[in-house]
Design a protein around this motif. Structure first.
Motif, PDB file in Angstrom:
ATOM      1  N   GLY A   1      10.817  -1.515  -1.464  1.00 37.75           N
ATOM      2  CA  GLY A   1       9.655  -1.757  -0.611  1.00 37.75           C
ATOM      3  C   GLY A   1       8.906  -3.010  -1.003  1.00 37.75           C
ATOM      4  N   ASN A   2       8.727  -3.199  -2.306  1.00 37.87           N
ATOM      5  CA  ASN A   2       8.032  -4.399  -2.768  1.00 37.87           C
ATOM      6  C   ASN A   2       8.840  -5.663  -2.503  1.00 37.87           C
ATOM      7  OD1 ASN A   2       5.838  -2.941  -3.726  1.00 37.87           O
ATOM      8  ND2 ASN A   2       6.701  -2.681  -5.762  1.00 37.87           N
TER       9      ASN A   2
ATOM     10  N   LEU B   1       0.825  -1.204   0.000  1.00 39.40           N
ATOM     11  CA  LEU B   1       0.000   0.000   0.000  1.00 39.40           C
ATOM     12  C   LEU B   1       0.862   1.258   0.000  1.00 39.40           C
ATOM     13  CD1 LEU B   1      -2.867  -0.865   2.543  1.00 39.40           C
ATOM     14  CD2 LEU B   1      -3.081  -0.571   0.078  1.00 39.40           C
ATOM     15  N   ALA B   2       1.862   1.277   0.889  1.00 41.82           N
ATOM     16  CA  ALA B   2       2.718   2.462   0.990  1.00 41.82           C
ATOM     17  C   ALA B   2       3.530   2.680  -0.284  1.00 41.82           C
ATOM     18  CB  ALA B   2       3.646   2.330   2.198  1.00 41.82           C
ATOM     19  N   ALA B   3       4.053   1.595  -0.854  1.00 42.37           N
ATOM     20  CA  ALA B   3       4.867   1.723  -2.064  1.00 42.37           C
ATOM     21  C   ALA B   3       4.025   2.101  -3.279  1.00 42.37           C
ATOM     22  CB  ALA B   3       5.606   0.413  -2.325  1.00 42.37           C
ATOM     23  N   SER B   4       2.771   1.661  -3.302  1.00 45.93           N
ATOM     24  CA  SER B   4       1.928   1.901  -4.478  1.00 45.93           C
ATOM     25  C   SER B   4       1.578   3.372  -4.662  1.00 45.93           C
ATOM     26  CB  SER B   4       0.646   1.072  -4.387  1.00 45.93           C
ATOM     27  OG  SER B   4      -0.167   1.519  -3.309  1.00 45.93           O
ATOM     28  N   VAL B   5       1.546   4.140  -3.587  1.00 49.56           N
ATOM     29  CA  VAL B   5       1.172   5.564  -3.683  1.00 49.56           C
ATOM     30  C   VAL B   5       2.366   6.485  -3.460  1.00 49.56           C
ATOM     31  CG1 VAL B   5      -1.218   5.135  -3.004  1.00 49.56           C
ATOM     32  CG2 VAL B   5       0.496   5.581  -1.242  1.00 49.56           C
TER      33      VAL B   5
ATOM     34  N   PRO C   1      13.733  -2.200   3.755  1.00 47.49           N
ATOM     35  CA  PRO C   1      13.608  -1.469   2.491  1.00 47.49           C
ATOM     36  C   PRO C   1      14.716  -0.431   2.300  1.00 47.49           C
ATOM     37  CG  PRO C   1      11.474  -1.644   3.565  1.00 47.49           C
ATOM     38  CD  PRO C   1      12.503  -2.095   4.562  1.00 47.49           C
ATOM     39  N   PHE C   2      15.087   0.265   3.373  1.00 47.09           N
ATOM     40  CA  PHE C   2      16.162   1.252   3.298  1.00 47.09           C
ATOM     41  C   PHE C   2      17.484   0.575   2.938  1.00 47.09           C
ATOM     42  CE2 PHE C   2      19.564   3.804   5.196  1.00 47.09           C
ATOM     43  CZ  PHE C   2      19.258   5.075   4.730  1.00 47.09           C
ATOM     44  N   TYR C   3      17.750  -0.554   3.596  1.00 54.03           N
ATOM     45  CA  TYR C   3      18.984  -1.292   3.310  1.00 54.03           C
ATOM     46  C   TYR C   3      19.030  -1.740   1.854  1.00 54.03           C
ATOM     47  CZ  TYR C   3      22.089  -5.362   3.166  1.00 54.03           C
ATOM     48  OH  TYR C   3      23.040  -6.273   2.811  1.00 54.03           O
ATOM     49  N   LEU C   4      17.920  -2.259   1.342  1.00 57.57           N
ATOM     50  CA  LEU C   4      17.896  -2.744  -0.037  1.00 57.57           C
ATOM     51  C   LEU C   4      18.115  -1.617  -1.034  1.00 57.57           C
ATOM     52  CD1 LEU C   4      14.889  -5.251   0.157  1.00 57.57           C
ATOM     53  CD2 LEU C   4      17.320  -5.823  -0.009  1.00 57.57           C
ATOM     54  N   SER C   5      17.553  -0.445  -0.761  1.00 57.16           N
ATOM     55  CA  SER C   5      17.688   0.665  -1.706  1.00 57.16           C
ATOM     56  C   SER C   5      19.042   1.341  -1.620  1.00 57.16           C
ATOM     57  CB  SER C   5      16.582   1.703  -1.458  1.00 57.16           C
ATOM     58  OG  SER C   5      16.737   2.303  -0.183  1.00 57.16           O
ATOM     59  N   GLN C   6      19.738   1.188  -0.489  1.00 64.11           N
ATOM     60  CA  GLN C   6      21.017   1.875  -0.306  1.00 64.11           C
ATOM     61  C   GLN C   6      22.217   0.954  -0.495  1.00 64.11           C
ATOM     62  OE1 GLN C   6      21.193   5.108   0.209  1.00 64.11           O
ATOM     63  NE2 GLN C   6      19.008   5.445   0.439  1.00 64.11           N
TER      64      GLN C   6
END
Length: 498
Positions: A354-355, A218-222, A335-340
């Motif tokens: 996030g997904n 939900l959070a990632a979709s918007v 999610p932060f770890y994966l993106s960074q």
């Protein structure tokens, strides 16, 4: 059942409507399935509303990246083409007050603000859950949580850059969130007692992972419409869940006209509707108390000190302290770890991270059900829990190295203690849950290796804290396995003597 009975026992309005539409009542077995479903939805909503902060961390504090790819693993994990993602991320400056040099520390402080008040509120909520109407208590907690989660997101639209605003929103949201776990566990205990607890709780506990997955998606979709929506949508989601609880949750069997589950059956004709409802209890105690049990409003509470003295509460509470330190670090920082973190020479987009982080909770669903099944088969809950905690250590080590670089038997027959005991155990665990994300905020500045060392040590200590209980279960099983053989030898001796 007469309307007067419904009024006295505070039958939920949704159930009253179903009775009128059907013209007859459901069986006890059907109501149990309904209770499982409603409490599952309720706590899934609680966890869904906790996920937004982990999804938006990389938006609030966008660390500069050299290049970024969307990690195409099917449409779920595919955001858009590389060039547009890279340009969008490069131009994003974050959100004050989280985009400074101390950004990760402040994000960690936001997490600890929520979880500290959550853990403090847990002790109070457990006691209140024993004395108040659990349906109204849960409804209030869910709607209050949704309001303050949404208000955190409104900071985006109101252009709020004051750190204190976000801190206060998280604190109050944490207090409302504390109403969830002790209450839903108490409701399950009221309806099921001790029967099939391992498997039932294994399946039912998937609500945590289902909620995390739902909240992440939900959070990632918007997120593309502004990070504020990533809070508002999950906030509205838990408010809708609160409405469902108000309409359909019968916290006690007595609330809808069934006898007290934990004791002997007072109404044999009603209970014969469900062959599983013949539950042993203390007849004398029930006969003395059954007349005073009129539903949610007449329950007596169990004191915190009295609950702490129950054997096994303190070891399980300390174990959960370290277990939740590990789990909530993943919940708030994965999610932060994966993106960074560079993976295969590429970086993920925030939405993709996030997904993808939902796969952690998919494993949680499988692991929870498997642990419940094994616990039922072996009848060894401590051994099962310790084994899973120890198994998590090599999993985390391998991931970092190669990825890239509710209630003790003492309360049987007394569901009044469930909310208080659960609150003590989960409240202590939530202190660890607050400590993990806070330490991650500081340790991540020194490198993610330090974070993973902390997680592995936490899992190890959690397993070690169960050692006494594991030894007790092993001794119990050893003594039981020796008993049949001893009896056989005595029989053979008697036969030989004859």
């Amino acid at each position: 059942m007469a309307g007067n009975s419904d009024t006295v026992r505070k039958t939920p309005p949704g159930i009253l409507l179903i009775r009128r539409l059907r013209g007859r009542d459901w069986s006890l077995k059907t109501y149990r399935y309904m209770i499982l479903l409603v409490t599952f939805i309720a706590y899934a909503c609680y966890h869904a509303s906790r996920k937004p902060s982990s999804i938006v961390k990389s938006v609030l504090y966008p660390e500069p990246l050299t290049q970024q790819h969307p990690w195409p693993m099917g449409q779920l994990f595919l955001k858009q083409d590389f060039l547009s993602v890279h340009q969008k991320r490069s131009s994003h400056k974050g959100w004050a007050p989280f985009n400074g040099s101390d950004g990760t520390s402040r994000l960690g402080e936001i997490d600890v603000a929520f979880l500290s008040f959550y853990s403090l509120g847990m002790y109070v909520a457990g006691h209140l859950g024993d004395t108040l109407d659990l349906r109204l208590f849960l409804t209030t907690g869910m709607i209050g949580s949704g309001i303050f989660v949404g208000l955190f997101g409104m900071g985006y639209f109101w252009k709020v850059h004051l750190f204190g605003f976000y801190l206060v929103m998280q604190m109050v949201a944490g207090l409302f969130q504390a109403t969830g776990w002790p209450s839903v566990v108490a409701v399950i205990g009221n309806w099921f007692g001790k029967r099939k607890r391992g498997l039932i709780m294994g399946i039912w506990n998937a609500h945590t992972s289902v909620g995390n997955i739902t909240g992440s998606l939900l959070a990632a979709s918007v997120l593309d419409y502004g990070w504020g929506w990533s809070f508002i949508v999950p906030g509205a989601f838990i408010v809708m869940g609160g409405i469902i609880v108000y309409l359909f949750l019968a916290a006690y069997p007595e609330d809808i006209g069934f006898p007290y589950i934990d004791g002997s059956v007072a109404n044999a004709e009603t209970v014969r509707r469900d062959e599983e409802s013949q539950i042993k209890g203390n007849e004398v105690e029930v006969q003395n108390n059954i007349s005073s049990r009129k539903g949610s409003g007449s329950r007596k509470s169990v004191g915190l000190l009295q609950a702490c003295l129950i054997p096994g509460v303190i070891p399980f509470a300390l174990c959960l302290f370290f277990a939740k330190l590990v789990a909530y670090t993943f919940l708030y920082w994965l999610p932060f770890y994966l993106s960074q973190t560079e993976i295969g020479g590429e970086y993920m987009s925030v939405k993709t991270a996030g997904n993808l982080s939902t796969l952690f909770d998919v494993g949680g669903i499988v692991g929870g059900i498997l642990a419940g099944y094994i616990s039922d088969k072996l009848k060894a809950r401590a051994i099962t829990a310790a084994t899973f905690m120890y198994a998590a250590i090599p999993c985390m080590l391998l991931y970092r190295t190669y990825g890239d670089l509710g209630t003790h038997s003492s309360v049987r027959g007394d569901s009044r203690a469930l909310a208080t005991v659960t609150a003590i155990i989960d409240g202590t665990g939530s202190v660890g849950a607050a400590l993990g994300p806070l330490l991650t905020g500081f340790l991540s500045e020194r490198g993610w290796n330090s974070v993973f060392v902390m997680l592995m040590v936490g899992a190890l200590v959690a397993g070690l804290l169960l050692s006494r209980l594991v030894i007790a279960e092993i001794n119990e099983k050893t003594s039981k396995s020796m008993t049949p053989s001893t009896g056989q030898q005595n029989f053979e001796g008697m036969s030989n003597g004859v």
